[in-house]
Design a protein around this motif. Sequence first.
Motif, PDB file in Angstrom:
ATOM      1  N   VAL A 200       0.848  -1.186   0.000  1.00  0.00           N
ATOM      2  CA  VAL A 200       0.000   0.000   0.000  1.00  0.00           C
ATOM      3  C   VAL A 200       0.883   1.236   0.000  1.00  0.00           C
ATOM      4  CG1 VAL A 200      -1.377   1.410   1.589  1.00  0.00           C
ATOM      5  CG2 VAL A 200      -2.130  -0.887   1.011  1.00  0.00           C
ATOM      6  N   SER A 201       0.568   2.193  -0.869  1.00  0.00           N
ATOM      7  CA  SER A 201       1.341   3.430  -0.900  1.00  0.00           C
ATOM      8  C   SER A 201       0.511   4.539  -1.544  1.00  0.00           C
ATOM      9  CB  SER A 201       2.646   3.243  -1.681  1.00  0.00           C
ATOM     10  OG  SER A 201       3.400   4.442  -1.701  1.00  0.00           O
ATOM     11  N   HIS A 202       0.796   5.774  -1.123  1.00  0.00           N
ATOM     12  CA  HIS A 202       0.222   6.925  -1.831  1.00  0.00           C
ATOM     13  C   HIS A 202       1.193   7.438  -2.881  1.00  0.00           C
ATOM     14  CE1 HIS A 202       2.804   8.808   1.219  1.00  0.00           C
ATOM     15  NE2 HIS A 202       2.920   9.796   0.358  1.00  0.00           N
ATOM     16  N   ASP A 203       2.387   6.837  -2.930  1.00  0.00           N
ATOM     17  CA  ASP A 203       3.462   7.283  -3.816  1.00  0.00           C
ATOM     18  C   ASP A 203       3.494   6.395  -5.066  1.00  0.00           C
ATOM     19  OD1 ASP A 203       5.878   7.893  -5.076  1.00  0.00           O
ATOM     20  OD2 ASP A 203       6.924   8.269  -3.193  1.00  0.00           O
ATOM     21  N   ALA A 204       3.060   6.948  -6.177  1.00  0.00           N
ATOM     22  CA  ALA A 204       3.004   6.176  -7.419  1.00  0.00           C
ATOM     23  C   ALA A 204       4.383   5.737  -7.881  1.00  0.00           C
ATOM     24  CB  ALA A 204       2.322   6.999  -8.512  1.00  0.00           C
ATOM     25  N   ASP A 205       5.424   6.525  -7.564  1.00  0.00           N
ATOM     26  CA  ASP A 205       6.783   6.144  -7.965  1.00  0.00           C
ATOM     27  C   ASP A 205       7.227   4.867  -7.250  1.00  0.00           C
ATOM     28  OD1 ASP A 205       6.994   8.303  -9.666  1.00  0.00           O
ATOM     29  OD2 ASP A 205       7.940   9.601  -8.163  1.00  0.00           O
ATOM     30  N   VAL A 206       6.872   4.739  -5.973  1.00  0.00           N
ATOM     31  CA  VAL A 206       7.206   3.535  -5.206  1.00  0.00           C
ATOM     32  C   VAL A 206       6.515   2.323  -5.818  1.00  0.00           C
ATOM     33  CG1 VAL A 206       6.869   2.370  -2.982  1.00  0.00           C
ATOM     34  CG2 VAL A 206       7.710   4.723  -3.047  1.00  0.00           C
ATOM     35  N   ILE A 207       5.232   2.478  -6.133  1.00  0.00           N
ATOM     36  CA  ILE A 207       4.464   1.379  -6.721  1.00  0.00           C
ATOM     37  C   ILE A 207       5.063   0.976  -8.068  1.00  0.00           C
ATOM     38  CG2 ILE A 207       2.225   0.730  -7.674  1.00  0.00           C
ATOM     39  CD1 ILE A 207       2.153   0.805  -4.667  1.00  0.00           C
ATOM     40  N   ALA A 208       5.372   1.957  -8.899  1.00  0.00           N
ATOM     41  CA  ALA A 208       5.902   1.659 -10.230  1.00  0.00           C
ATOM     42  C   ALA A 208       7.279   1.005 -10.160  1.00  0.00           C
ATOM     43  CB  ALA A 208       5.958   2.941 -11.060  1.00  0.00           C
ATOM     44  N   HIS A 209       8.060   1.373  -9.157  1.00  0.00           N
ATOM     45  CA  HIS A 209       9.406   0.812  -9.019  1.00  0.00           C
ATOM     46  C   HIS A 209       9.370  -0.662  -8.648  1.00  0.00           C
ATOM     47  CE1 HIS A 209      13.686   0.639  -7.902  1.00  0.00           C
ATOM     48  NE2 HIS A 209      13.303  -0.002  -6.811  1.00  0.00           N
ATOM     49  N   LEU A 210       8.431  -1.032  -7.788  1.00  0.00           N
ATOM     50  CA  LEU A 210       8.478  -2.359  -7.182  1.00  0.00           C
ATOM     51  C   LEU A 210       7.449  -3.341  -7.726  1.00  0.00           C
ATOM     52  CD1 LEU A 210       9.957  -3.929  -4.901  1.00  0.00           C
ATOM     53  CD2 LEU A 210       8.118  -3.221  -3.365  1.00  0.00           C
ATOM     54  N   CYS A 211       6.275  -2.866  -8.108  1.00  0.00           N
ATOM     55  CA  CYS A 211       5.137  -3.771  -8.304  1.00  0.00           C
ATOM     56  C   CYS A 211       5.032  -4.301  -9.732  1.00  0.00           C
ATOM     57  CB  CYS A 211       3.838  -3.055  -7.935  1.00  0.00           C
ATOM     58  SG  CYS A 211       3.765  -2.592  -6.192  1.00  0.00           S
ATOM     59  N   ASP A 212       4.581  -5.554  -9.839  1.00  0.00           N
ATOM     60  CA  ASP A 212       4.267  -6.145 -11.133  1.00  0.00           C
ATOM     61  C   ASP A 212       2.966  -5.568 -11.688  1.00  0.00           C
ATOM     62  OD1 ASP A 212       6.451  -8.097 -10.968  1.00  0.00           O
ATOM     63  OD2 ASP A 212       5.256  -8.993  -9.377  1.00  0.00           O
ATOM     64  N   ARG A 213       1.986  -5.415 -10.788  1.00  0.00           N
ATOM     65  CA  ARG A 213       0.695  -4.820 -11.154  1.00  0.00           C
ATOM     66  C   ARG A 213       0.218  -3.975  -9.982  1.00  0.00           C
ATOM     67  NH1 ARG A 213      -3.823  -8.518 -12.244  1.00  0.00           N
ATOM     68  NH2 ARG A 213      -2.994  -9.691 -10.471  1.00  0.00           N
ATOM     69  N   ALA A 214      -0.782  -3.133 -10.236  1.00  0.00           N
ATOM     70  CA  ALA A 214      -1.323  -2.283  -9.178  1.00  0.00           C
ATOM     71  C   ALA A 214      -2.757  -1.911  -9.514  1.00  0.00           C
ATOM     72  CB  ALA A 214      -0.479  -1.030  -8.998  1.00  0.00           C
ATOM     73  N   ALA A 215      -3.469  -1.450  -8.488  1.00  0.00           N
ATOM     74  CA  ALA A 215      -4.830  -0.938  -8.677  1.00  0.00           C
ATOM     75  C   ALA A 215      -4.945   0.396  -7.957  1.00  0.00           C
ATOM     76  CB  ALA A 215      -5.863  -1.928  -8.131  1.00  0.00           C
ATOM     77  N   LEU A 216      -5.674   1.307  -8.561  1.00  0.00           N
ATOM     78  CA  LEU A 216      -5.912   2.617  -7.971  1.00  0.00           C
ATOM     79  C   LEU A 216      -7.141   2.571  -7.073  1.00  0.00           C
ATOM     80  CD1 LEU A 216      -5.410   4.926 -11.088  1.00  0.00           C
ATOM     81  CD2 LEU A 216      -3.750   4.390  -9.303  1.00  0.00           C
ATOM     82  N   MET A 217      -7.052   3.274  -5.926  1.00  0.00           N
ATOM     83  CA  MET A 217      -8.215   3.439  -5.057  1.00  0.00           C
ATOM     84  C   MET A 217      -8.517   4.916  -4.918  1.00  0.00           C
ATOM     85  SD  MET A 217      -8.166   0.650  -1.963  1.00  0.00           S
ATOM     86  CE  MET A 217      -9.926   0.972  -1.679  1.00  0.00           C
ATOM     87  N   ARG A 218      -9.821   5.221  -4.964  1.00  0.00           N
ATOM     88  CA  ARG A 218     -10.282   6.582  -4.720  1.00  0.00           C
ATOM     89  C   ARG A 218     -11.640   6.514  -4.052  1.00  0.00           C
ATOM     90  NH1 ARG A 218      -7.227   7.319  -9.313  1.00  0.00           N
ATOM     91  NH2 ARG A 218      -5.766   9.078  -9.187  1.00  0.00           N
ATOM     92  N   ALA A 219     -11.735   7.203  -2.896  1.00  0.00           N
ATOM     93  CA  ALA A 219     -13.004   7.326  -2.183  1.00  0.00           C
ATOM     94  C   ALA A 219     -13.668   5.979  -1.947  1.00  0.00           C
ATOM     95  CB  ALA A 219     -13.945   8.263  -2.945  1.00  0.00           C
ATOM     96  N   GLY A 220     -12.879   4.985  -1.546  1.00  0.00           N
ATOM     97  CA  GLY A 220     -13.425   3.678  -1.207  1.00  0.00           C
ATOM     98  C   GLY A 220     -13.715   2.774  -2.374  1.00  0.00           C
ATOM     99  N   ARG A 221     -13.385   3.195  -3.573  1.00  0.00           N
ATOM    100  CA  ARG A 221     -13.621   2.381  -4.769  1.00  0.00           C
ATOM    101  C   ARG A 221     -12.301   1.877  -5.321  1.00  0.00           C
ATOM    102  NH1 ARG A 221     -18.945   0.784  -5.458  1.00  0.00           N
ATOM    103  NH2 ARG A 221     -20.338   2.559  -5.098  1.00  0.00           N
ATOM    104  N   LEU A 222     -12.243   0.588  -5.601  1.00  0.00           N
ATOM    105  CA  LEU A 222     -11.039  -0.046  -6.118  1.00  0.00           C
ATOM    106  C   LEU A 222     -11.159  -0.224  -7.625  1.00  0.00           C
ATOM    107  CD1 LEU A 222      -8.344  -1.483  -5.435  1.00  0.00           C
ATOM    108  CD2 LEU A 222      -9.660  -3.599  -5.222  1.00  0.00           C
ATOM    109  N   GLY A 223     -10.191   0.310  -8.352  1.00  0.00           N
ATOM    110  CA  GLY A 223     -10.185   0.169  -9.795  1.00  0.00           C
ATOM    111  C   GLY A 223      -9.646  -1.179 -10.231  1.00  0.00           C
TER     112      GLY A 223
END
Length: 245
Positions: A200-223
Amino acid sequence: MTLAVSMRDVSIRHAAARNVTPSVREATLAIRQGEIFGLVGPSGCGKSTLLRVLAGLNGYWDGAIELLSQPLSPGVPLTGALRHAVQMVFQDPYASLHPRHTIGRALDEPLRLMGERDTASGLDEVMRLVGLDPRLLAHYPHQLSGGQRQRVAIARALLTRPRLLLLDEPTSALDKSVQAGILNLLNRLRAQFGMTLVLVSHDADVIAHLCDRAALMRAGRLGPALDREALVRALTNPERETGNE
């Protein structure tokens, strides 16, 4: 495809009352075994809330969840082998370490709860595994740097030989150079042990550096789950990729 995490139409509340507005609504997610998956979004969007449910720390949810092919039930904590197989590393390692206990004691207690008698060699091993000198076992948390404390928190999670490691903003309090070291450590541990990591991170650079895949969350909704290229597009134009307003 073998899944480490399967969620279908999961809504999460912060209290038992049914009329409480869910903080996460109808989340559906599939995370493959052995991958590093990221949840990225602004503070308060529900990322950490979802992670705490997966860790068995919040039982106020509805829907269907399976961890490592085992179904969970709302309100029932993780037990038995699943409790050892799923571990969480929290955002603030200083708060999760007792200020009056040495690092050795903090790491020794989980091993003794597992029935281990000779823990000294295991503690030395796990310290070296996360890149720390075993001599730090005699130190107290305030004597360690922020990066060292986070490595201790990771070491403690590794003691139960987890298959699923949940990480809640593990680098948010660290400077960039220390961040990189922690992220590289996590990537190495995943490769070495074949664990599944959910970050879990609010930093997109951290997610992009480490993760194979990711999902965005906004206002309780998971993309939807996105690969790295799609994640960059989503961060540039989030409404188009996630369908959120």
